[in-house]
Design a protein around this motif. Structure first.
Motif, mmCIF file in Angstrom:
data_model
loop_
_atom_site.group_PDB
_atom_site.id
_atom_site.type_symbol
_atom_site.label_atom_id
_atom_site.label_comp_id
_atom_site.label_asym_id
_atom_site.label_seq_id
_atom_site.Cartn_x
_atom_site.Cartn_y
_atom_site.Cartn_z
ATOM 1 N N PHE A 52 4.011 5.082 -8.449
ATOM 2 C CA PHE A 52 2.957 4.174 -8.885
ATOM 3 C C PHE A 52 1.566 4.769 -8.669
ATOM 4 O O PHE A 52 0.825 4.360 -7.787
ATOM 5 N N THR A 53 1.223 5.732 -9.497
ATOM 6 C CA THR A 53 -0.157 6.190 -9.548
ATOM 7 C C THR A 53 -0.928 5.222 -10.425
ATOM 8 O O THR A 53 -0.362 4.404 -11.140
ATOM 9 N N THR A 54 -2.249 5.320 -10.394
ATOM 10 C CA THR A 54 -3.079 4.455 -11.244
ATOM 11 C C THR A 54 -2.705 4.628 -12.710
ATOM 12 O O THR A 54 -2.607 3.669 -13.469
ATOM 13 N N LYS A 55 -2.463 5.861 -13.129
ATOM 14 C CA LYS A 55 -2.112 6.129 -14.514
ATOM 15 C C LYS A 55 -0.802 5.450 -14.881
ATOM 16 O O LYS A 55 -0.661 4.871 -15.962
ATOM 17 N N SER A 63 1.001 -5.310 -7.991
ATOM 18 C CA SER A 63 0.776 -5.652 -6.585
ATOM 19 C C SER A 63 0.822 -4.430 -5.676
ATOM 20 O O SER A 63 0.703 -4.560 -4.454
ATOM 21 N N ILE A 64 1.005 -3.256 -6.256
ATOM 22 C CA ILE A 64 1.112 -2.024 -5.476
ATOM 23 C C ILE A 64 -0.207 -1.263 -5.554
ATOM 24 O O ILE A 64 -0.706 -0.966 -6.639
ATOM 25 N N ASP A 65 -0.760 -0.980 -4.388
ATOM 26 C CA ASP A 65 -2.089 -0.365 -4.285
ATOM 27 C C ASP A 65 -1.974 0.954 -3.533
ATOM 28 O O ASP A 65 -2.048 0.991 -2.304
ATOM 29 N N VAL A 66 -1.792 2.038 -4.277
ATOM 30 C CA VAL A 66 -1.633 3.341 -3.622
ATOM 31 C C VAL A 66 -2.971 3.933 -3.193
ATOM 32 O O VAL A 66 -3.012 5.016 -2.610
ATOM 33 N N VAL A 83 0.833 -1.199 0.000
ATOM 34 C CA VAL A 83 0.000 0.000 0.000
ATOM 35 C C VAL A 83 0.870 1.253 0.000
ATOM 36 O O VAL A 83 2.094 1.177 -0.015
ATOM 37 N N ALA A 84 0.222 2.410 0.018
ATOM 38 C CA ALA A 84 0.903 3.674 -0.270
ATOM 39 C C ALA A 84 2.084 3.957 0.651
ATOM 40 O O ALA A 84 3.095 4.513 0.220
ATOM 41 N N ASN A 85 1.972 3.593 1.929
ATOM 42 C CA ASN A 85 3.073 3.889 2.856
ATOM 43 C C ASN A 85 4.136 2.803 2.876
ATOM 44 O O ASN A 85 5.107 2.900 3.632
ATOM 45 N N GLY A 86 3.985 1.765 2.052
ATOM 46 C CA GLY A 86 4.969 0.688 1.986
ATOM 47 C C GLY A 86 4.638 -0.527 2.819
ATOM 48 O O GLY A 86 5.317 -1.560 2.704
ATOM 49 N N ASP A 87 3.620 -0.457 3.675
ATOM 50 C CA ASP A 87 3.197 -1.656 4.408
ATOM 51 C C ASP A 87 2.838 -2.747 3.407
ATOM 52 O O ASP A 87 2.206 -2.479 2.374
#
Length: 360
Positions: A350-353, A281-284, A248-252
């Protein structure tokens, strides 16, 4: 040649039944989304990148056999089937990424009104099929970045890597993420040894990672999960490299249960801890690991192996499939196809775009 987790050719789709490994290699035919949902839910296929690909290809093979009355009918069907596929394994973000990206592209095609119904249907199929090749290319780039980063720490000397669960060609469309880093190190003749945990309760390490290491002639040693701390103390481990089901966004990072305790032990023993995670696999959109839904699995996975009971009848069980490693314990970095990043860099990179550009 690395093991192949799936075969997809000319609309014919089959996946390797990983429940039968390492004793039997057998492929299961997938004809529609229901077949795809079942093999994901039953863990006949697993690994965050792979289940996203299986979901996409399940939709593609289903659509190839269908005709639609209108674009509205097509849109409703694709939306319903993708939402259904997401329910098979909720913790991994990859199926949700497939859902969001395919629906966005479908909606754009529908709203453009420049394509026929048949052309829109073919576009959805083509986009779904693109995930397989994209995954292999991403993994190879990611693996090179991770291996070079680790080797730079040790001035190019051979290294000893500890990994967890299975993150190789069996968890992806090919090459692998964390095990891809191991594979690249081996190809460069800079891997002294890879240690893999058995990864209870589902034994993805002893059944799958060990199988890949032996099959590909990569020097490997299997350990019990409870041996990891003393391994770091006594066996000169250069780095711990694990995969991810969601960052997730903070790296957790959510990953296979047992990852968190490896990160704690690595911090104590001053062993660099890396997470290998493709952009899928990255969900910001989630700010911290507290927001990640953790799947809980049946107690039978703990109390029996291949149907043979190993626990006292009647004992209560708690069986979360994943845990969350806080970003501050990821001391080596997050290995991506864009390079090895600090957790604080994820949102910018890693934004959605960015993910849509990278995948297609």
């Amino acid at each position: 040649m690395a093991l192949q987790s799936l075969h997809y050719t000319n609309g014919q789709f089959e996946v390797l039944d990983q429940l039968l490994l390492p004793h039997e290699i057998k492929y299961v035919t997938i004809k529609n989304c229901e077949d795809g949902w079942n093999v994901i839910k039953r863990m006949q296929v697993r690994g965050a990148p792979l289940i996203g690909i299986v979901a996409a290809l399940s939709l593609a093979v289903e659509l190839r056999a269908m005709t639609f009355e209108s674009t509205d009918h097509l849109f409703e069907h694709v939306t319903k089937q993708l939402e259904y596929l997401v329910t098979s394994r909720p913790t991994a973000v990859n199926i949700s990424e497939v859902n969001d990206q395919l629906l966005a592209k479908l909606l754009a095609d529908v709203l453009s009104k420049k394509l026929s119904l048949k052309e829109i249907q073919e576009r959805v199929i083509t986009e779904a099929e693109a995930y397989e090749l994209a995954d292999v290319n991403i993994n190879m780039t990611l693996a090179r970045h991770g291996a070079e980063h680790i080797l730079a720490r040790y001035q190019g000397q051979s290294v000893r890597i500890l990994t967890h669960c299975n993150t190789g060609s069996l968890a992806t469309a090919g090459y692998g993420t964390a095990l891809g880093v191991v594979r690249y190190l081996h190809e460069q003749k800079r891997l002294e040894r890879c240690f893999c945990t058995e990864t209870r309760p589902y034994n993805q390490g002893s059944r799958l990672t060990a199988f890949e290491l032996v099959h590909d002639k990569i020097p490997g040693t299997l350990i019990c999960d409870s041996m990891a701390s003393v391994l770091m103390k006594e066996q000169n481990i250069s780095a711990v490299v694990v995969g991810a089901d969601r960052v997730v966004a903070n790296g957790d990072t959510a990953n296979k249960i047992g990852t968190y305790q490896l990160a704690v032990a690595a911090k104590y023993h001053k062993v660099p801890f890396y997470v290998a995670a493709p952009g899928t696999s990255i969900d910001v959109n989630l700010s911290s690991g507290d927001e990640i839904e953790i799947e809980e699995r049946p107690s039978s996975e703990m109390t029996a192996i291949n149907g043979v009971a190993i626990a006292a009848p009647g004992i209560d069980c708690w069986n979360p499939a994943f845990d969350v490693t806080p970003a501050e314990l990821i001391t080596g970095g997050i290995i991506t196809e864009l390079g090895v990043l600090a957790p604080s860099q994820l949102e910018d990179k890693f934004t959605t775009k960015d993910r849509e550009k990278k995948m297609f």
